[in-house]
Scaffold this motif. Structure first.
Motif, PDB file in Angstrom:
ATOM      1  N   SER A  80       0.837  -1.211   0.000  1.00 40.80           N
ATOM      2  CA  SER A  80       0.000   0.000   0.000  1.00 40.80           C
ATOM      3  C   SER A  80       0.863   1.248   0.000  1.00 40.80           C
ATOM      4  O   SER A  80       0.539   2.248  -0.644  1.00 40.80           O
ATOM      5  CB  SER A  80      -0.940   0.001   1.206  1.00 40.80           C
ATOM      6  OG  SER A  80      -0.275   0.379   2.399  1.00 40.80           O
ATOM      7  N   GLY A  81       1.981   1.214   0.735  1.00 31.67           N
ATOM      8  CA  GLY A  81       2.895   2.355   0.746  1.00 31.67           C
ATOM      9  C   GLY A  81       3.527   2.590  -0.609  1.00 31.67           C
ATOM     10  O   GLY A  81       3.687   3.736  -1.049  1.00 31.67           O
ATOM     11  N   LYS A  82       3.893   1.515  -1.298  1.00 34.25           N
ATOM     12  CA  LYS A  82       4.466   1.651  -2.645  1.00 34.25           C
ATOM     13  C   LYS A  82       3.431   2.229  -3.612  1.00 34.25           C
ATOM     14  O   LYS A  82       3.753   3.100  -4.432  1.00 34.25           O
ATOM     15  CB  LYS A  82       4.943   0.282  -3.145  1.00 34.25           C
ATOM     16  CG  LYS A  82       6.143  -0.256  -2.392  1.00 34.25           C
ATOM     17  CD  LYS A  82       6.509  -1.672  -2.822  1.00 34.25           C
ATOM     18  CE  LYS A  82       7.402  -1.709  -4.030  1.00 34.25           C
ATOM     19  NZ  LYS A  82       7.964  -3.066  -4.248  1.00 34.25           N
ATOM     20  N   LEU A  83       2.186   1.745  -3.514  1.00 31.78           N
ATOM     21  CA  LEU A  83       1.137   2.249  -4.404  1.00 31.78           C
ATOM     22  C   LEU A  83       0.806   3.707  -4.104  1.00 31.78           C
ATOM     23  O   LEU A  83       0.505   4.486  -5.018  1.00 31.78           O
ATOM     24  CB  LEU A  83      -0.117   1.379  -4.268  1.00 31.78           C
ATOM     25  CG  LEU A  83       0.034  -0.072  -4.743  1.00 31.78           C
ATOM     26  CD1 LEU A  83      -1.234  -0.864  -4.444  1.00 31.78           C
ATOM     27  CD2 LEU A  83       0.382  -0.140  -6.227  1.00 31.78           C
ATOM     28  N   CYS A  84       0.866   4.072  -2.818  1.00 35.71           N
ATOM     29  CA  CYS A  84       0.647   5.467  -2.441  1.00 35.71           C
ATOM     30  C   CYS A  84       1.760   6.349  -3.007  1.00 35.71           C
ATOM     31  O   CYS A  84       1.497   7.413  -3.594  1.00 35.71           O
ATOM     32  CB  CYS A  84       0.592   5.581  -0.918  1.00 35.71           C
ATOM     33  SG  CYS A  84       0.298   7.248  -0.307  1.00 35.71           S
ATOM     34  N   ALA A  85       3.002   5.918  -2.845  1.00 38.77           N
ATOM     35  CA  ALA A  85       4.133   6.678  -3.390  1.00 38.77           C
ATOM     36  C   ALA A  85       4.035   6.776  -4.910  1.00 38.77           C
ATOM     37  O   ALA A  85       4.322   7.826  -5.501  1.00 38.77           O
ATOM     38  CB  ALA A  85       5.449   6.015  -2.987  1.00 38.77           C
ATOM     39  N   GLN A  86       3.603   5.701  -5.549  1.00 34.02           N
ATOM     40  CA  GLN A  86       3.445   5.704  -7.000  1.00 34.02           C
ATOM     41  C   GLN A  86       2.418   6.745  -7.444  1.00 34.02           C
ATOM     42  O   GLN A  86       2.633   7.480  -8.419  1.00 34.02           O
ATOM     43  CB  GLN A  86       3.018   4.321  -7.483  1.00 34.02           C
ATOM     44  CG  GLN A  86       2.881   4.195  -8.991  1.00 34.02           C
ATOM     45  CD  GLN A  86       2.366   2.832  -9.407  1.00 34.02           C
ATOM     46  OE1 GLN A  86       1.346   2.350  -8.907  1.00 34.02           O
ATOM     47  NE2 GLN A  86       3.074   2.176 -10.311  1.00 34.02           N
ATOM     48  N   ALA A  87       1.291   6.824  -6.718  1.00 34.82           N
ATOM     49  CA  ALA A  87       0.257   7.806  -7.056  1.00 34.82           C
ATOM     50  C   ALA A  87       0.786   9.225  -6.930  1.00 34.82           C
ATOM     51  O   ALA A  87       0.508  10.097  -7.767  1.00 34.82           O
ATOM     52  CB  ALA A  87      -0.964   7.600  -6.162  1.00 34.82           C
TER      53      ALA A  87
END
Length: 562
Positions: free
Chosen positions: A533-540
């Motif tokens: 979830s942290g990686k996807l948040c950073a990606q966004a």
């Protein structure tokens, strides 16, 4: 007792430019003879680390590695974004880590004086650690496995033999094992592990169970997602149809008793009559699709220092910042409803170019501004509620023999999983005394009870698991000390129809994002889910760079005109 040392090397794939990790350290092997009972394998106390499994070339690992590399190889921002993140659990640490990799400047705010969130731990007056939970790192956790590699700390995972070990309630003190052969690929290794176990399910029951799972195997992800509306118990009943033939082939009720209760409590701390069947099917899918998916590792010490601190050091080395004792009191808004700043309880005002809430969902709901609560995106969060869980540590005055260097499924009505951490963890190793760490679940009816009441109930259950060594009145092994850690709201309760309520990391409020295992990602409520979830948040946030940078310029222009 024989004592020997072995050194095993942890191979690491440098394809994506990760730093190499050091070889695994020396490990102890301890063998203790126990009396043999006819008809079952006697327990052995064996403390040994196994080599890191060959997981680097699995499709899931490579997919996770590619996502990690995308941050390091993305164009460097002309003006790095200041991203303010509330919550230094794995989700917040992951968000900050990957934003720093992409060239931005995260500011991570943690309310407490300890890192880790749901993997936090504390040191008592004797120098012993006690943790929020009993944490297991699976081979099927590709983002966590990549994270360890990227930080150069692969050697901090202590891999155990590829087995699942269950206590036998009808045979106190005995265990039933599922041993996964190394020579077979998935799913054959899992199938053989199940077929070779004859204590928990009979052959006819195994066959019927396999037939019941055929729709999930054939239907794939679409079938799995469609089961979100059913509890495990409801799914089981659905398999038994009126037709005599189908009833004959239906999944036996004993599968729930023998398998699904233990799985439900281990996955989400609740029983099968509450847990969504989707959760079970996702776990089975992850574990059976990869040869080493269900292989387990323990961290070699306390999580704040052995896992969280290396992430913090990485963030700081790239210009990011982490602050403890920095609790958000209020999300203050601009006139247009976007975030103006975070007001902290100490009076400090923290502003940035983007804002992330990486706290548990229950804390987020308490902090939501009134004007946001009626938005459909936030309103759906009402369905997501944290489940209570209790973690227990008991130090005994002797070394217990009826145990393994492994995670154990208690199959107790009050306990979920447990481990003798004096065997499984290097930092906690003790040749003379055992320290049992146990998950007390379901905990809803016990969360308000006193620590002594919880310990008394736990000792009664342990007397069944260790009939020759532990008694409820402590006439055998005596308690030296204990710690009880209560978490009234832990991971979100994965009950039916929760999946549509899980939010994407990018919120409808411009510049505001979410991270946490409850947000939309494919690993549900887990450490792996938090990191992803942290990686996807950073990606966004990286994808929104142009928009966020323009907003920052606009604020500067307004400030200069004032």
């Amino acid at each position: 007792m024989s004592l020997c040392f072995s050194v095993s090397e942890s191979a690491f794939n440098l394809r994506y430019g990760f730093r190499d990790s050091e070889p695994m350290g020396q490990s102890l092997k301890i063998r203790v003879k126990t009396r043999t009972r006819k008809g079952f394998c006697p327990s052995k106390v064996v403390c040994v680390d196994y080599p890191r499994p060959d997981i680097d070339n699995t499709s899931n690992f490579l997919e996770a590695a590619y996502l990690s590399s995308s941050f390091r190889t993305s164009p460097r921002p002309s003006k790095p974004l200041k991203v303010v993140i509330a919550g230094a659990g794995l989700a917040g640490l992951s968000t900050a880590k990957y934003l720093a990799d992409a060239g931005h400047k995260p500011l991570l705010l943690e309310a407490r004086d300890v890192l880790g969130g749901k993997i936090a731990a504390w040191k008592d007056g004797d120098g012993d650690w006690y943790e929020t939970g009993l944490h297991i790192f699976f081979g099927a956790y590709p983002n966590i496995q990549n994270l360890f590699g990227e930080l150069g700390i692969n050697d901090r995972l202590q891999w155990k033999e590829h087995s699942m070990i269950f206590a036998m309630p009808n045979k106190p003190g005995e265990f039933s094992r599922f041993d996964f052969p190394e020579v077979l690929p998935a799913p054959l290794n899992g199938i053989l592990a199940i077929l070779r176990n004859n204590e928990m399910l009979t052959w006819p029951e195994k066959v019927k169970f396999a037939i019941g799972l055929l729709p999930a195997i054939i239907g794939g992800q679409a079938y799995v997602e469609a089961q979100d509306g059913l509890t495990v118990q409801e799914w089981m009943r659905k398999q038994v149809q009126p037709s005599d033939l189908v009833r004959e082939l239906g999944v036996p009720d004993r599968v729930t008793t023998e398998v699904f209760i233990a799985m439900s409590k281990a996955l989400n701390f609740i029983n099968p009559d509450e847990l969504s069947m989707q959760c079970i099917l996702i776990a089975l899918n992850r574990f059976l699709q990869e040869k080493h998916g269900s292989k387990m590792a323990f961290l070699d010490g306390n999580p704040p220092e052995r896992l969280c601190l290396p992430i913090v050091e990485h963030i700081q080395s790239l210009g990011g910042e982490v602050r403890l004792n920095s609790r958000v009191q209020k999300i203050e808004l601009n006139d247009d409803g976007t975030v103006k700043n975070f007001l902290l309880t100490n009076g400090n005002v923290i502003d940035g170019d983007a804002y992330v809430f990486a706290t548990p969902v229950d804390i987020l709901k308490l902090q939501l501004p009134e004007n946001w609560k009626e938005m459909a995106y936030f309103k759906r969060l009402e369905k997501l509620v944290g489940v209570p869980v209790i973690n227990i540590h008991i130090w005994f005055d002797r070394k217990l023999k009826n145990t393994y260097d492994h995670l154990l499924f208690s199959r107790s009505p009050l306990l979920s999983v447990y481990a003798d951490m004096s065997l499984t963890c290097k930092e906690y190793y003790n040749p003379n005394q055992s320290m049992l760490e146990l998950v007390f679940a379901p905990a809803e009816e016990w969360i308000s009870c006193s620590d002594s009441e919880i310990i008394d109930a736990t000792m009664k259950e342990l007397a069944k698991l260790f009939p020759d060594e532990i008694s409820a009145d402590q006439s055998k092994a005596k308690i030296v000390k204990y710690h009880v850690v209560k978490t009234p709201r832990s991971v979100y309760k994965t009950i039916p129809n929760c999946e549509p309520c899980r939010p994407l990391q990018r919120s409808p409020v411009e510049g505001f994002y979410l991270a946490g295992d409850y947000t939309k990602q494919k690993y549900l409520a887990s450490m792996e889910g938090a990191v992803l979830s942290g990686k996807l948040c950073a990606q966004a946030i990286v994808q929104d760079y142009v928009l966020l940078a323009a907003r920052g310029k606009g604020r500067l222009a307004e400030a200069s005109m004032c």
